[in-house]
Design an enzyme around this catalytic site. Sequence first.
Site, PDB file in Angstrom:
ATOM      1  N   ASN A 210       0.865  -1.336   0.075  1.00 22.86           N
ATOM      2  CA  ASN A 210       0.057   0.053   0.042  1.00 22.86           C
ATOM      3  C   ASN A 210       0.898   1.252   0.084  1.00 22.86           C
ATOM      4  O   ASN A 210       1.942   1.082   0.034  1.00 22.86           O
ATOM      5  CB  ASN A 210      -0.933  -0.126   1.217  1.00 22.86           C
ATOM      6  CG  ASN A 210      -0.199  -0.116   2.644  1.00 22.86           C
ATOM      7  OD1 ASN A 210       0.526   0.861   2.933  1.00 22.86           O
ATOM      8  ND2 ASN A 210      -0.228  -1.123   3.187  1.00 22.86           N
ATOM      9  N   ASP A 279      -4.124  -6.879   5.303  1.00 21.59           N
ATOM     10  CA  ASP A 279      -5.317  -7.701   6.031  1.00 21.59           C
ATOM     11  C   ASP A 279      -5.112  -9.202   5.696  1.00 21.59           C
ATOM     12  O   ASP A 279      -5.385  -9.968   6.176  1.00 21.59           O
ATOM     13  CB  ASP A 279      -6.573  -6.924   5.926  1.00 21.59           C
ATOM     14  CG  ASP A 279      -6.843  -5.799   6.785  1.00 21.59           C
ATOM     15  OD1 ASP A 279      -6.143  -5.781   7.924  1.00 21.59           O
ATOM     16  OD2 ASP A 279      -7.502  -4.860   6.173  1.00 21.59           O
ATOM     17  N   LYS A 289       9.067 -16.603 -10.752  1.00 17.84           N
ATOM     18  CA  LYS A 289       8.329 -15.366 -11.194  1.00 17.84           C
ATOM     19  C   LYS A 289       7.113 -16.108 -11.861  1.00 17.84           C
ATOM     20  O   LYS A 289       7.370 -16.985 -12.858  1.00 17.84           O
ATOM     21  CB  LYS A 289       8.911 -14.595 -12.317  1.00 17.84           C
ATOM     22  CG  LYS A 289       8.303 -13.410 -12.732  1.00 17.84           C
ATOM     23  CD  LYS A 289       9.129 -12.578 -13.820  1.00 17.84           C
ATOM     24  CE  LYS A 289       8.167 -11.425 -14.396  1.00 17.84           C
ATOM     25  NZ  LYS A 289       8.833 -11.100 -15.648  1.00 17.84           N
ATOM     26  N   PRO A 307      -2.311 -12.429  10.400  1.00 14.10           N
ATOM     27  CA  PRO A 307      -2.559 -11.961  11.902  1.00 14.10           C
ATOM     28  C   PRO A 307      -2.677 -10.278  12.212  1.00 14.10           C
ATOM     29  O   PRO A 307      -1.999  -9.742  11.410  1.00 14.10           O
ATOM     30  CB  PRO A 307      -1.290 -12.514  12.663  1.00 14.10           C
ATOM     31  CG  PRO A 307      -0.527 -12.431  11.324  1.00 14.10           C
ATOM     32  CD  PRO A 307      -1.089 -12.815  10.176  1.00 14.10           C
ATOM     33  N   ASP A 308      -3.744 -10.375  13.071  1.00 13.82           N
ATOM     34  CA  ASP A 308      -3.873  -8.980  13.372  1.00 13.82           C
ATOM     35  C   ASP A 308      -2.888  -8.607  14.714  1.00 13.82           C
ATOM     36  O   ASP A 308      -3.154  -8.906  15.711  1.00 13.82           O
ATOM     37  CB  ASP A 308      -5.215  -8.541  13.888  1.00 13.82           C
ATOM     38  CG  ASP A 308      -5.622  -7.040  13.981  1.00 13.82           C
ATOM     39  OD1 ASP A 308      -4.767  -6.321  14.730  1.00 13.82           O
ATOM     40  OD2 ASP A 308      -6.492  -6.544  13.462  1.00 13.82           O
ATOM     41  N   ILE A 309      -1.876  -7.587  14.341  1.00 16.77           N
ATOM     42  CA  ILE A 309      -0.931  -7.183  15.324  1.00 16.77           C
ATOM     43  C   ILE A 309      -1.180  -6.817  16.456  1.00 16.77           C
ATOM     44  O   ILE A 309      -1.066  -7.125  17.689  1.00 16.77           O
ATOM     45  CB  ILE A 309       0.429  -6.727  14.581  1.00 16.77           C
ATOM     46  CG1 ILE A 309       0.954  -7.408  13.459  1.00 16.77           C
ATOM     47  CG2 ILE A 309       1.521  -6.627  15.706  1.00 16.77           C
ATOM     48  CD1 ILE A 309       1.766  -6.828  12.433  1.00 16.77           C
ATOM     49  N   PHE A 325      -4.061   3.023  14.955  1.00 18.86           N
ATOM     50  CA  PHE A 325      -4.313   4.100  13.916  1.00 18.86           C
ATOM     51  C   PHE A 325      -5.418   3.341  13.300  1.00 18.86           C
ATOM     52  O   PHE A 325      -5.720   2.100  13.009  1.00 18.86           O
ATOM     53  CB  PHE A 325      -3.248   4.390  13.145  1.00 18.86           C
ATOM     54  CG  PHE A 325      -2.427   5.701  13.126  1.00 18.86           C
ATOM     55  CD1 PHE A 325      -1.619   5.410  14.765  1.00 18.86           C
ATOM     56  CD2 PHE A 325      -2.487   6.820  12.814  1.00 18.86           C
ATOM     57  CE1 PHE A 325      -0.996   6.443  15.076  1.00 18.86           C
ATOM     58  CE2 PHE A 325      -1.565   7.969  13.365  1.00 18.86           C
ATOM     59  CZ  PHE A 325      -1.000   7.621  14.445  1.00 18.86           C
ATOM     60  N   LYS A 339     -13.231   0.068  15.996  1.00 16.90           N
ATOM     61  CA  LYS A 339     -11.531  -0.724  16.377  1.00 16.90           C
ATOM     62  C   LYS A 339     -11.120  -0.776  17.853  1.00 16.90           C
ATOM     63  O   LYS A 339     -10.371  -1.446  18.175  1.00 16.90           O
ATOM     64  CB  LYS A 339     -10.567  -0.028  15.223  1.00 16.90           C
ATOM     65  CG  LYS A 339     -10.738  -0.434  13.776  1.00 16.90           C
ATOM     66  CD  LYS A 339     -10.028   0.079  12.919  1.00 16.90           C
ATOM     67  CE  LYS A 339     -10.442  -0.540  11.420  1.00 16.90           C
ATOM     68  NZ  LYS A 339      -9.803   0.414  10.647  1.00 16.90           N
ATOM     69  N   LYS A 343     -10.183  -4.278  19.036  1.00 20.57           N
ATOM     70  CA  LYS A 343      -8.921  -4.620  19.275  1.00 20.57           C
ATOM     71  C   LYS A 343      -8.522  -4.282  20.798  1.00 20.57           C
ATOM     72  O   LYS A 343      -7.190  -4.588  20.911  1.00 20.57           O
ATOM     73  CB  LYS A 343      -7.996  -3.548  18.366  1.00 20.57           C
ATOM     74  CG  LYS A 343      -8.584  -3.999  16.596  1.00 20.57           C
ATOM     75  CD  LYS A 343      -7.332  -3.680  15.964  1.00 20.57           C
ATOM     76  CE  LYS A 343      -8.049  -3.674  14.262  1.00 20.57           C
ATOM     77  NZ  LYS A 343      -6.736  -3.962  13.292  1.00 20.57           N
TER      78      LYS A 343
END
Length: 401
Positions: A210, A279, A289, A307-309, A325, A339, A343
């Site tokens: 991203n 995600d 390749k 995994p969601d850190i 954030f 969130k 979280k």
Amino acid sequence: MFIHKNKRVLVGVTGGIAAYKSPELVRRLKDRGCDVRVVMSEGAKAFITPLTLQAVSGNKVHEELLDEEAELGMGHIELARWAEQIVIAPATANFIAKLAAGRADDLLSTLVLATSAEIAVAPAMNQQMWQHPSTAENLSLLQDRGVRVIGPGSGDQACGEVGPGRMTDPTEIATLLAGEALARPLVGKRVLITAGPTWEAMDPVRGITNHSSGKMGFALAEAALDCGAEVTLVSGPVHLETPAGATRIDVRSAQNMLEAVLENVNSADYFVAVAAVADYRPINVAEQKIKKTDESDEMTIRLVKNPDILATVGAMPNRPYCIGFAAETENQIAHARAKLTRKNVDIIAANNVAGDEGAFGSDQNAVTLIHHNGEIEIPTNDKYAVAISMWRHILKLANSA
Ligand code: PMT
């Protein structure tokens, strides 16, 4: 160049209620040994008398464009040449617009045009005026021309409204102009920060990523260091220099990032998850390749959840104080608040990443800190200034928890 002993500092005072704070600024500059002169706009005199500023500065206050007492009868030129640093505090929306337009219809606006001194403005105004696109455009123009913008802060306003637009505290303005570290409230504390994007490989040359540049996370690391913290910065692939004094761990994927965080989180007092973590990642990573085929115009890549850190740290029994954030393109506040709960963290900094003006990659940001008892707006500013402001609020909230 920072202010120092004997530096010639000209304080411009324009017509807002925050003018009552200007004598305090003059005193803080004098504390640092600066030679201070004051120029007041006509409007400023409705809020504070020249006599007060004369008493604290020890010099006659300048008010008129044409000054018979000035050696050449041209007070603006003499003052413009005299000043090494100009700081306009408070700077009203009107005065900021005047500066941006290059108008010269009173002493202060004229000498600012005629000077080669460094210029800083500390805006102060009603929150709607601060958020008006004209004000934002004018300030951005001034910043492009090298004018330093200090603040504003956010909170209760003299007009009864609540929001961004309060003049930054005079001690903080003087501290920033002096290049001194702000009070060092993080001495003895360990801060763990994730920053930048992750890279989720599909094959040896391609991957999913991203637009995160790492700037916001690095700014928070730098600000934490300036506040005295010991900082570990876990960074995805970015092209930024490591803030002096930080321990940097470079990672690529979300899984690498999680491992680095888990190795360091037990000793952390604060965990700040700024990274834009993918995600999902490709289920299969090709060893070679991936080749284009003639058999189909389509290609399917199967993804699996990463995994969601932040949520992993949020679920730990003796977790550090956690700040996440939320990068959102719509309904920022509602999504960010969801969130916060999901979280299990203490604060979520909601930022807008919609359109060209979004936080990704930009040198500026504006965030709303969502916490369990309310919201705090940190208005648009360069990312370091936003980071310093964030730490100030984080510490207040953490200490009152
Ligand atoms: O790097 P810059 O160019 O300066 O841009 C800054 C920024 C826009 C990237 C930054 O300010 C920001 O908003 N970071 C969070 C981006 C994001 O991915 O938000 P999210 O809503 O997807 O995630 C919410 C929180 O969970 C974040 O703290 C994120 O770090 C964390 N998370 C998300 C997914 C995941 N698998 N693990 C996580 O830890």
